[in-house]
Design a protein around this motif. Structure first.
Motif, PDB file in Angstrom:
ATOM      1  N   SER A  39      47.640  -5.464  25.408  1.00  0.00           N
ATOM      2  CA  SER A  39      48.687  -6.292  25.004  1.00  0.00           C
ATOM      3  C   SER A  39      48.390  -7.710  24.747  1.00  0.00           C
ATOM      4  O   SER A  39      48.906  -8.158  23.624  1.00  0.00           O
ATOM      5  CB  SER A  39      49.899  -6.108  26.280  1.00  0.00           C
ATOM      6  N   SER A  40      47.706  -8.298  25.326  1.00  0.00           N
ATOM      7  CA  SER A  40      47.180  -9.567  25.108  1.00  0.00           C
ATOM      8  C   SER A  40      46.460  -9.764  23.831  1.00  0.00           C
ATOM      9  O   SER A  40      46.808 -10.623  23.026  1.00  0.00           O
ATOM     10  CB  SER A  40      46.279 -10.154  26.361  1.00  0.00           C
TER      11      SER A  40
ATOM     12  N   HIS B 179      46.072 -16.804  26.336  1.00  0.00           N
ATOM     13  CA  HIS B 179      45.912 -15.104  26.263  1.00  0.00           C
ATOM     14  C   HIS B 179      44.448 -14.751  26.481  1.00  0.00           C
ATOM     15  O   HIS B 179      44.084 -13.804  27.016  1.00  0.00           O
ATOM     16  CB  HIS B 179      46.261 -14.510  24.936  1.00  0.00           C
TER      17      HIS B 179
ATOM     18  N   GLU C 295      56.428 -13.914  26.001  1.00  0.00           N
ATOM     19  CA  GLU C 295      56.388 -13.495  24.733  1.00  0.00           C
ATOM     20  C   GLU C 295      56.664 -14.790  23.828  1.00  0.00           C
ATOM     21  O   GLU C 295      57.689 -15.386  23.930  1.00  0.00           O
ATOM     22  CB  GLU C 295      57.465 -12.795  24.546  1.00  0.00           C
TER      23      GLU C 295
ATOM     24  N   ASP D  74      48.128  -7.436  10.264  1.00  0.00           N
ATOM     25  CA  ASP D  74      48.648  -7.459  11.549  1.00  0.00           C
ATOM     26  C   ASP D  74      49.182  -6.076  12.204  1.00  0.00           C
ATOM     27  O   ASP D  74      48.910  -5.786  13.205  1.00  0.00           O
ATOM     28  CB  ASP D  74      49.731  -8.480  11.540  1.00  0.00           C
TER      29      ASP D  74
ATOM     30  N   GLU E 289      47.117  -7.878  21.159  1.00  0.00           N
ATOM     31  CA  GLU E 289      48.067  -7.559  20.228  1.00  0.00           C
ATOM     32  C   GLU E 289      48.825  -8.831  19.876  1.00  0.00           C
ATOM     33  O   GLU E 289      49.071  -9.149  19.085  1.00  0.00           O
ATOM     34  CB  GLU E 289      48.841  -6.499  20.678  1.00  0.00           C
ATOM     35  N   ARG E 290      49.399  -9.474  21.186  1.00  0.00           N
ATOM     36  CA  ARG E 290      49.767 -10.810  20.836  1.00  0.00           C
ATOM     37  C   ARG E 290      49.097 -11.726  20.394  1.00  0.00           C
ATOM     38  O   ARG E 290      49.581 -12.738  19.434  1.00  0.00           O
ATOM     39  CB  ARG E 290      50.355 -11.214  22.338  1.00  0.00           C
TER      40      ARG E 290
ATOM     41  N   ASP F 245      48.388  -3.793  15.599  1.00  0.00           N
ATOM     42  CA  ASP F 245      49.319  -3.203  16.452  1.00  0.00           C
ATOM     43  C   ASP F 245      49.202  -1.729  16.565  1.00  0.00           C
ATOM     44  O   ASP F 245      49.487  -1.171  17.945  1.00  0.00           O
ATOM     45  CB  ASP F 245      50.895  -3.279  15.749  1.00  0.00           C
TER      46      ASP F 245
ATOM     47  N   ASP G  88      49.496 -11.310  16.625  1.00  0.00           N
ATOM     48  CA  ASP G  88      50.754 -11.819  16.175  1.00  0.00           C
ATOM     49  C   ASP G  88      50.530 -13.407  16.012  1.00  0.00           C
ATOM     50  O   ASP G  88      51.294 -13.662  15.104  1.00  0.00           O
ATOM     51  CB  ASP G  88      51.816 -11.433  17.179  1.00  0.00           C
ATOM     52  N   LEU G  89      50.166 -14.079  16.920  1.00  0.00           N
ATOM     53  CA  LEU G  89      49.794 -15.392  16.677  1.00  0.00           C
ATOM     54  C   LEU G  89      49.167 -16.003  15.620  1.00  0.00           C
ATOM     55  O   LEU G  89      49.626 -16.842  14.826  1.00  0.00           O
ATOM     56  CB  LEU G  89      49.144 -16.054  17.964  1.00  0.00           C
TER      57      LEU G  89
ATOM     58  N   ARG H 214      48.420 -21.059  23.005  1.00  0.00           N
ATOM     59  CA  ARG H 214      49.068 -19.736  23.395  1.00  0.00           C
ATOM     60  C   ARG H 214      47.699 -18.743  23.177  1.00  0.00           C
ATOM     61  O   ARG H 214      47.350 -17.881  23.931  1.00  0.00           O
ATOM     62  CB  ARG H 214      50.042 -19.107  22.856  1.00  0.00           C
TER      63      ARG H 214
ATOM     64  N   GLN I 232      46.406  -1.150  19.186  1.00  0.00           N
ATOM     65  CA  GLN I 232      46.872  -1.306  20.683  1.00  0.00           C
ATOM     66  C   GLN I 232      47.527   0.040  20.949  1.00  0.00           C
ATOM     67  O   GLN I 232      47.419   0.643  22.060  1.00  0.00           O
ATOM     68  CB  GLN I 232      47.911  -2.374  20.599  1.00  0.00           C
TER      69      GLN I 232
END
Length: 224
Positions: free
Chosen positions: A88-89, A195, A223, A49, A91-92, A53, A95-96, A191, A56
């Motif tokens: 950003s989307s 995204h 977030e 992960d 990257e999130r 990051d 994270d998910l 989520r 991004q």
């Protein structure tokens, strides 16, 4: 000089597609780790992960540099602005996927997903992967018809989240830990779909120049 500038813009798009590929791989591996109890695979997703990051950060730095150095206008400006939101989307989304892998790691060696919900979780992951792949195609091809289909298809992910939520509320035999984990997992997958919708809507902005609402529940994802 103009050719170098256009090459830099193409690299921005290529970087977004590379990020989407990394996230897609993370999603597949996180779900496999979750459903098969594969601890090593879960650890690999978690360890990977930070690479997403960093991608991004690198992409955003390139976009900001182009904004400052080239003072773009019209479609070029929209591309760079949209790329900052799309990175950003993505990257999130990464994270998910890591959050799913963390659930797999935390519950090991016990199964994280009760047998009666395995097919639903697998389907949610499949839908998330399809949405991400389609969103990547929209980014690459600026296909607004496919973008509209991604938005339409997101409803199935929402329905599955509600379906599992209702079954948990009606059922018994769940441990407290299972209730918490399932509630988190279905939220993570839902989520991911949101995204993907956000990604294709940014492409819509890029192509048409139409402004997006300041906030929209189905697009601008808080977030989580």
């Amino acid at each position: 000089m103009r050719e170098a500038y256009q090459s830099d813009l193409r690299h921005i798009v290529d970087d977004l597609l590379d990020m989407a590929d990394l996230v897609g791989r993370a999603l597949e591996e996180a779900t496999q780790a979750l459903l098969e109890g594969d601890l090593a695979l879960a650890e690999r997703v978690i360890a990977a992960d930070p690479h997403i990051d960093r991608r991004q950060i690198d992409l955003d730095s390139k976009a900001v540099e182009l904004l400052a150095r080239q003072a773009p206008v019209a479609t070029d400006l929209r591309l760079l602005v949209a790329s900052l939101r799309m990175s950003s989307s993505l990257e999130r989304m990464g994270d998910l996927c890591a959050h799913v892998a963390l659930v797999a790691r935390r519950t090991h060696p016990e199964p994280a997903v009760p047998e009666q919900h395995r097919a639903q979780i697998a389907r949610m992951s499949e839908l998330g992967g399809i949405a991400l792949r389609d969103a990547a195609r929209v980014i690459a091809e600026r296909d607004l018809a496919l973008a509209a289909q991604v938005e339409k298809d997101d409803a199935e992910l929402d329905d599955l989240m509600l379906e599992v939520s209702r079954e948990i509320a009606r059922g018994d035999g769940y441990t407290n830990a299972q209730i918490v984990d399932l509630t988190l997992l279905i939220r993570f997958y839902e989520r991911l779909g949101d995204h993907a919708v956000s990604l294709v809507r940014r492409v819509g902005f890029l192509v048409t120049g139409d402004s997006l609402d300041a906030y929209h529940d189905g697009v601008d994802v808080p977030e989580f």
